[in-house]
Write a protein that holds these residues in place. Structure first.
Motif, PDB file in Angstrom:
ATOM      1  N   THR A 181       0.827  -1.208   0.000  1.00 46.63           N
ATOM      2  CA  THR A 181       0.000   0.000   0.000  1.00 46.63           C
ATOM      3  C   THR A 181       0.861   1.258   0.000  1.00 46.63           C
ATOM      4  OG1 THR A 181      -1.927  -1.023   1.038  1.00 46.63           O
ATOM      5  CG2 THR A 181      -1.635   1.314   1.438  1.00 46.63           C
ATOM      6  N   LEU A 237       2.062   5.529  -3.113  1.00 46.30           N
ATOM      7  CA  LEU A 237       0.765   5.182  -3.686  1.00 46.30           C
ATOM      8  C   LEU A 237      -0.387   5.965  -3.036  1.00 46.30           C
ATOM      9  CD1 LEU A 237      -0.397   1.651  -4.671  1.00 46.30           C
ATOM     10  CD2 LEU A 237      -1.923   3.166  -3.479  1.00 46.30           C
ATOM     11  N   GLN A 240      -6.105  -4.132   2.133  1.00 42.51           N
ATOM     12  CA  GLN A 240      -5.016  -4.780   1.400  1.00 42.51           C
ATOM     13  C   GLN A 240      -4.350  -5.807   2.304  1.00 42.51           C
ATOM     14  OE1 GLN A 240      -1.129  -3.523   1.503  1.00 42.51           O
ATOM     15  NE2 GLN A 240      -1.028  -5.658   0.843  1.00 42.51           N
ATOM     16  N   TYR A 256      -8.633  -4.215  -2.186  1.00 42.64           N
ATOM     17  CA  TYR A 256      -7.474  -3.872  -3.019  1.00 42.64           C
ATOM     18  C   TYR A 256      -6.869  -5.195  -3.467  1.00 42.64           C
ATOM     19  CZ  TYR A 256      -2.738  -1.890  -3.906  1.00 42.64           C
ATOM     20  OH  TYR A 256      -1.521  -1.518  -4.432  1.00 42.64           O
ATOM     21  N   THR A 283      -4.398  -7.119  -4.998  1.00 40.14           N
ATOM     22  CA  THR A 283      -2.999  -6.985  -5.399  1.00 40.14           C
ATOM     23  C   THR A 283      -2.620  -8.118  -6.361  1.00 40.14           C
ATOM     24  OG1 THR A 283      -2.336  -8.136  -3.378  1.00 40.14           O
ATOM     25  CG2 THR A 283      -2.346  -5.709  -3.326  1.00 40.14           C
ATOM     26  N   TRP A 284      -1.415  -8.180  -6.741  1.00 43.31           N
ATOM     27  CA  TRP A 284      -0.916  -8.974  -7.863  1.00 43.31           C
ATOM     28  C   TRP A 284      -0.165 -10.218  -7.409  1.00 43.31           C
ATOM     29  CZ3 TRP A 284      -0.253  -4.003  -6.422  1.00 43.31           C
ATOM     30  CH2 TRP A 284       0.870  -3.741  -5.626  1.00 43.31           C
ATOM     31  N   VAL A 307      -6.424  -4.554  -9.337  1.00 40.90           N
ATOM     32  CA  VAL A 307      -5.033  -4.338  -9.732  1.00 40.90           C
ATOM     33  C   VAL A 307      -4.407  -5.675 -10.112  1.00 40.90           C
ATOM     34  CG1 VAL A 307      -2.818  -3.349  -9.022  1.00 40.90           C
ATOM     35  CG2 VAL A 307      -4.947  -2.337  -8.191  1.00 40.90           C
ATOM     36  N   CYS A 308      -4.913  -6.754  -9.547  1.00 37.39           N
ATOM     37  CA  CYS A 308      -4.438  -8.115  -9.850  1.00 37.39           C
ATOM     38  C   CYS A 308      -4.498  -8.377 -11.357  1.00 37.39           C
ATOM     39  CB  CYS A 308      -5.292  -9.110  -9.072  1.00 37.39           C
ATOM     40  SG  CYS A 308      -4.777 -10.832  -9.153  1.00 37.39           S
ATOM     41  N   PRO A 331       5.612  -3.228  -5.987  1.00 41.90           N
ATOM     42  CA  PRO A 331       5.477  -2.559  -7.280  1.00 41.90           C
ATOM     43  C   PRO A 331       6.651  -1.638  -7.550  1.00 41.90           C
ATOM     44  CG  PRO A 331       4.161  -1.404  -5.655  1.00 41.90           C
ATOM     45  CD  PRO A 331       4.735  -2.623  -4.964  1.00 41.90           C
ATOM     46  N   ALA A 390      -1.570   0.997  -9.806  1.00 46.88           N
ATOM     47  CA  ALA A 390      -2.443   0.620  -8.685  1.00 46.88           C
ATOM     48  C   ALA A 390      -3.273   1.816  -8.230  1.00 46.88           C
ATOM     49  CB  ALA A 390      -1.602   0.065  -7.535  1.00 46.88           C
ATOM     50  N   LEU A 430      -7.362   1.931  -8.268  1.00 47.60           N
ATOM     51  CA  LEU A 430      -8.097   2.247  -7.029  1.00 47.60           C
ATOM     52  C   LEU A 430      -8.963   3.486  -7.216  1.00 47.60           C
ATOM     53  CD1 LEU A 430      -5.220   1.484  -4.523  1.00 47.60           C
ATOM     54  CD2 LEU A 430      -7.515   0.498  -4.339  1.00 47.60           C
TER      55      LEU A 430
END
Length: 188
Positions: A11, A16, A67, A101, A103-104, A145-146, A166, A174, A178
Motif C-alpha cells: 500500500t 501510492l 489490502q 485492493y 494486489t498482484w 489491480v491483480c 510494485p 495501482a 483504485l
C-alpha cells in the motif's frame, strides 16, 4: 472524500496513497506496517488495530481500502476471507464503502514465487479468486489491480527488483485502478 487505507508495504511503496489522493482530490489516511495482515487491524491489542477500530468508530469515511499481506489470499485464503469480511462489516457499519485492493501475483520467475511452489498463472488465479470472494462476501468494491498487472503488455516493468513490490510504474497503475474504482462508485 475521505479514504482510510489498511495494508502494508504494498500500500505504501512509491507514495501510492499520495498518488491516490491526487487522482481523487481526496484525503487519504493510511494505517500500514510492513508485512501486516488484515487480522492485525481487527485486534485492539495491536497499535494498528487500536487506531483502526477507533477511526472506524469515531470518524466519517467514504471508503475503507483493505489490502492483505502479499501472498496470503493465495496461500491462506480462508483466514483472509474471515478478516476481510469482518473489516467490510465494520466499514459498512461506519457508513463507508469497503474496497478490496486486489494486489498482484509475484513476478513470473522470481525466487519468492518459486518458494511458494506456484506458477505465475496459478498464483494469479488463486489470488484473483480470493479477492472476488472477499468482495462478494463483504458487499465491497474490488479494485482489480491483480488483473491489471497480469494483463499488462510488459508486466515485469510493474515490479520492483524483488518481484513482490510494485515499481514506481506499478504503484501509479495501482493508484489509477483504485481511483477509478472509487470514482465509478461515487458517480453511481
Amino acid at each position: 472524500m475521505r479514504i482510510l487505507m489498511l495494508g502494508n508495504s504494498l500500500t505504501t511503496t512509491h507514495g501510492l496513497p499520495d498518488a491516490l489522493a491526487r487522482e481523487l482530490g481526496a484525503e487519504v489516511r493510511v494505517h500500514a506496517r510492513g508485512g501486516a495482515r488484515l487480522a492485525e487491524y481487527l485486534n485492539p491489542k495491536t497499535r494498528n488495530g487500536a487506531r483502526t477500530l477507533a477511526a472506524l468508530a469515531r470518524e466519517p469515511w467514504d471508503f475503507v481500502v483493505l489490502q492483505e499481506m502479499s501472498h496470503a489470499p493465495a496461500t491462506t485464503p480462508d483466514a483472509y476471507l474471515v478478516s476481510a469480511s469482518r473489516l467490510c462489516a465494520l466499514a459498512h457499519a461506519a457508513g463507508a464503502t469497503p474496497v478490496v485492493y486486489a494486489t498482484w501475483a509475484y513476478r513470473d520467475g522470481c525466487a519468492k514465487l518459486q518458494r511458494l511452489g506456484m506458477t505465475y498463472s496459478q498464483m494469479h488465479a488463486a489470488m484473483h479468486g480470493a479477492f472476488v470472494r472477499a468482495a462478494r462476501q463483504g458487499d465491497a468494491l474490488m479494485a482489480d489491480v491483480c488483473d491489471a498487472f497480469f494483463g499488462a503488455a510488459d508486466p515485469a516493468a510493474l515490479y520492483a527488483p524483488d518481484g513482490v513490490h510494485p515499481s514506481e510504474s506499478g504503484a501509479l497503475l495501482a493508484a489509477r485502478v483504485l481511483a477509478g474504482t472509487m470514482a465509478s462508485a461515487g458517480s453511481a
